[in-house]
Design an enzyme around this catalytic site. Structure first.
Site, short mmCIF file in Angstrom:
data_model
loop_
_atom_site.label_atom_id
_atom_site.label_comp_id
_atom_site.label_asym_id
_atom_site.label_seq_id
_atom_site.Cartn_x
_atom_site.Cartn_y
_atom_site.Cartn_z
N ARG A 121 23.62 -51.20 63.13
CA ARG A 121 24.21 -50.60 64.34
C ARG A 121 24.67 -51.70 65.29
NH1 ARG A 121 20.72 -45.09 64.96
NH2 ARG A 121 22.52 -43.78 64.53
N GLN A 126 30.48 -49.87 64.70
CA GLN A 126 30.36 -48.57 65.40
C GLN A 126 31.22 -47.49 64.75
OE1 GLN A 126 30.95 -49.19 69.58
NE2 GLN A 126 28.76 -49.24 69.98
N ASP A 129 29.53 -45.74 61.77
CA ASP A 129 28.17 -45.25 61.98
C ASP A 129 28.06 -43.74 61.68
OD1 ASP A 129 25.66 -44.64 62.87
OD2 ASP A 129 25.86 -45.61 64.82
N TYR A 228 15.62 -49.33 67.65
CA TYR A 228 14.89 -48.14 67.21
C TYR A 228 13.50 -48.12 67.83
CZ TYR A 228 18.36 -47.15 63.61
OH TYR A 228 19.51 -46.82 62.96
P1 NAD Z 1 16.36 -41.81 65.75
O1 NAD Z 1 17.03 -40.66 65.10
O2 NAD Z 1 15.74 -42.86 64.90
O3 NAD Z 1 15.21 -41.25 66.73
C1 NAD Z 1 15.53 -40.32 67.75
C2 NAD Z 1 14.84 -40.70 69.04
O4 NAD Z 1 13.44 -40.45 68.94
C3 NAD Z 1 14.98 -42.18 69.44
O5 NAD Z 1 15.61 -42.25 70.70
C4 NAD Z 1 13.54 -42.66 69.48
O6 NAD Z 1 13.33 -43.62 70.49
C5 NAD Z 1 12.77 -41.39 69.74
N1 NAD Z 1 11.34 -41.44 69.39
C6 NAD Z 1 10.76 -41.94 68.28
N2 NAD Z 1 9.42 -41.79 68.34
C7 NAD Z 1 9.16 -41.14 69.50
C8 NAD Z 1 7.95 -40.69 70.12
N3 NAD Z 1 6.76 -40.85 69.56
N4 NAD Z 1 8.05 -40.08 71.32
C9 NAD Z 1 9.27 -39.90 71.90
N5 NAD Z 1 10.43 -40.29 71.36
C10 NAD Z 1 10.38 -40.92 70.18
O7 NAD Z 1 17.30 -42.53 66.81
P2 NAD Z 1 18.88 -42.67 66.83
O8 NAD Z 1 19.47 -41.52 67.50
O9 NAD Z 1 19.35 -43.03 65.48
O10 NAD Z 1 19.03 -43.91 67.80
C11 NAD Z 1 18.16 -45.04 67.67
C12 NAD Z 1 18.61 -46.17 68.58
O11 NAD Z 1 19.84 -46.73 68.12
C13 NAD Z 1 18.87 -45.77 70.02
O12 NAD Z 1 18.50 -46.83 70.84
C14 NAD Z 1 20.35 -45.61 70.07
O13 NAD Z 1 20.87 -45.74 71.38
C15 NAD Z 1 20.74 -46.78 69.20
N6 NAD Z 1 22.10 -46.63 68.65
C16 NAD Z 1 22.95 -47.69 68.73
C17 NAD Z 1 24.21 -47.58 68.21
C18 NAD Z 1 25.17 -48.73 68.28
O14 NAD Z 1 25.00 -49.64 69.03
N7 NAD Z 1 26.20 -48.72 67.44
C19 NAD Z 1 24.63 -46.40 67.61
C20 NAD Z 1 23.74 -45.34 67.55
C21 NAD Z 1 22.45 -45.47 68.05
#
Ligand code: NAD
Length: 379
Positions: A121, A126, A129, A228
């Site tokens: 990521r 992007q 993704d 993550y």
């Molecule tokens: P994910 O599907 O892995 O998890 C969903 C959410 O659950 C996450 O925000 C995580 O912090 C939260 N979580 C996990 N355990 C938890 C707990 N015990 N209690 C409460 N919340 C909990 O996450 P995702 O949507 O794939 O995104 C993961 C990260 O990647 C985020 O920081 C997101 O902003 C980032 N991201 C970056 C890019 C990029 O830069 N290209 C793109 C997409 C996502």
């Protein structure tokens, strides 16, 4: 150079890996794109849309045997892998972390496999993704299916017959799916709260007009270098659950999205918390496929406990098949630009994105999870 797009075989799957818009782009760059008849029909793309832009229809057997690159949504069946020629490339959601052993036929067939789940990521990736594309759709649709089940409306209404208070929504996990769920519920007029272990998510939650719930976890690191969430101690998890239980009791709808890549989803909404919710309330557990955030969730089913409806949908993007296919297809075309140049194969395996997404290269260089699952040394 031939790119092949088979019909998805998984039950309930309506998406297609490449839509006509992408086929047009690829065909224009000198690539032959072959489509299994009917592959796009459940996403709203009839065969004629493909042939009109230069796609060629081909039956499944010939399609697989002649493919240089196979673009899929879901991981192919073992039999399909066997029909591919050695050194063919497979790109799709290949489940490298959840079920690495299922990739054994790709290794045996000396294939090169790229799992879109593993695309790093980073900013340059992007547009590739696919996890984010599908999570966006899941977050949106979770609110829509909940609205169908709730005996309430979302917005505040002032009517001649009196005031209707807005629905209260709690979103657990404010990653891509959670943020989209928040945005959708807010647009419908709900009052929304959200909790995430990553304090950084607070800013995003607030920018969508929702309240961010904070739990004192004693200053521990909750986020890894990739952005993550980290796996938490039982004590830290319990603090989150205690706070969640208090807010769930006051919510009409709880949408849970918390996940940790490659691990079981954390338990966040306990049976006791569900018991405290009002009858008629709804829970949508978007982590159902990785164990669920609620112990009462039944993957792929809807159950009712003490009047609370608990839904565990497994593939919401497939229910929004047109947009899901469009976004996924664009993600693939962007990824393919690292593999195909001027109609020919051209890959730099030192590229951070290709290296990160590759689970096996010509049957070797296995991803550590796959190597462990097959009992082979890590390359
Ligand atoms: P994910 O599907 O892995 O998890 C969903 C959410 O659950 C996450 O925000 C995580 O912090 C939260 N979580 C996990 N355990 C938890 C707990 N015990 N209690 C409460 N919340 C909990 O996450 P995702 O949507 O794939 O995104 C993961 C990260 O990647 C985020 O920081 C997101 O902003 C980032 N991201 C970056 C890019 C990029 O830069 N290209 C793109 C997409 C996502």
């Amino acid at each position: 150079m031939r790119i092949a797009v088979p019909m998805e075989k998984q039950s309930g799957e309506n998406r297609v890996a490449l839509v006509p818009e992408s086929v047009k782009k690829l065909a224009g760059s000198g690539v032959e794109v072959c489509i299994e008849p009917g592959a796009g029909s459940r996403a709203g793309f009839p065969d004629s849309d493909y042939t009109a832009v230069g796609g060629k229809l081909m039956d499944r057997g010939a399609l697989l045997q002649g493919a240089d690159i196979l673009c899929v949504v879901n991981r192919p069946e073992a039999d399909d892998y066997k029909r591919l020629q050695a050194n063919a490339i497979v790109i799709g959601f290949l489940k490298p972390l959840d079920d690495p052993a299922g990739l054994e036929p790709a290794v045996k067939g000396k294939l090169t496999a790229f799992a879109v789940e593993l695309v790093p990521r980073i900013t340059r990736a992007q547009s590739m993704d696919a996890l984010s594309s599908m999570a966006t759709i899941s977050g949106y649709k979770a609110v829509i299916i909940a609205a169908e089940h709730l005996p309430k409306m979302f917005p505040l209404l002032m009517t001649a017959a009196g005031t209707v208070p807005p629905a209260k929504v709690l979103v657990l996990g404010a990653g891509v799916a959670g943020l989209m769920a928040i945005a959708t519920a807010r647009r419908l007029g709900a009052v929304v709260e959200s909790y995430d272990v990553r304090a950084a998510a607070g800013q995003d939650v607030k920018s969508l007009g929702a309240k961010f719930l904070e739990v004192d976890l004693g200053g521990i690191e909750t986020q890894d270098a990739g952005g993550y969430a980290k796996e938490l101690s039982e004590e830290a998890l319990q603090r989150g659950r205690d706070m969640v239980a208090k807010h769930a009791a006051l919510s009409d709808l709880v949408i849970t999205t918390a996940q940790i890549p490659g691990r079981r989803a954390p338990l966040m909404l306990t049976e006791a918390a569900i018991a405290s919710m009002r009858p008629g309330s709804v829970v949508v557990d978007l982590a159902a496929g990785t164990g669920g955030n609620c112990p009462l969730t039944k993957p792929g089913e809807t159950v009712v406990q003490n009047g609370v409806t608990i839904m565990g949908p497994l593939n919401l993007p497939a229910t929004v098949s047109l947009n899901a296919s469009q976004l996924y297809s664009r993600n693939l075309v962007s990824f393919l630009s690292l593999i195909v140049s001027n109609g020919a194969l051209k890959m730099d395996m030192a590229d951070e994105i290709l290296k990160g997404a590759c689970v096996t290269y010509q049957g070797g260089s296995l991803h550590p999870k796959l190597a462990a699952a097959l009992g082979q040394p890590v390359a």
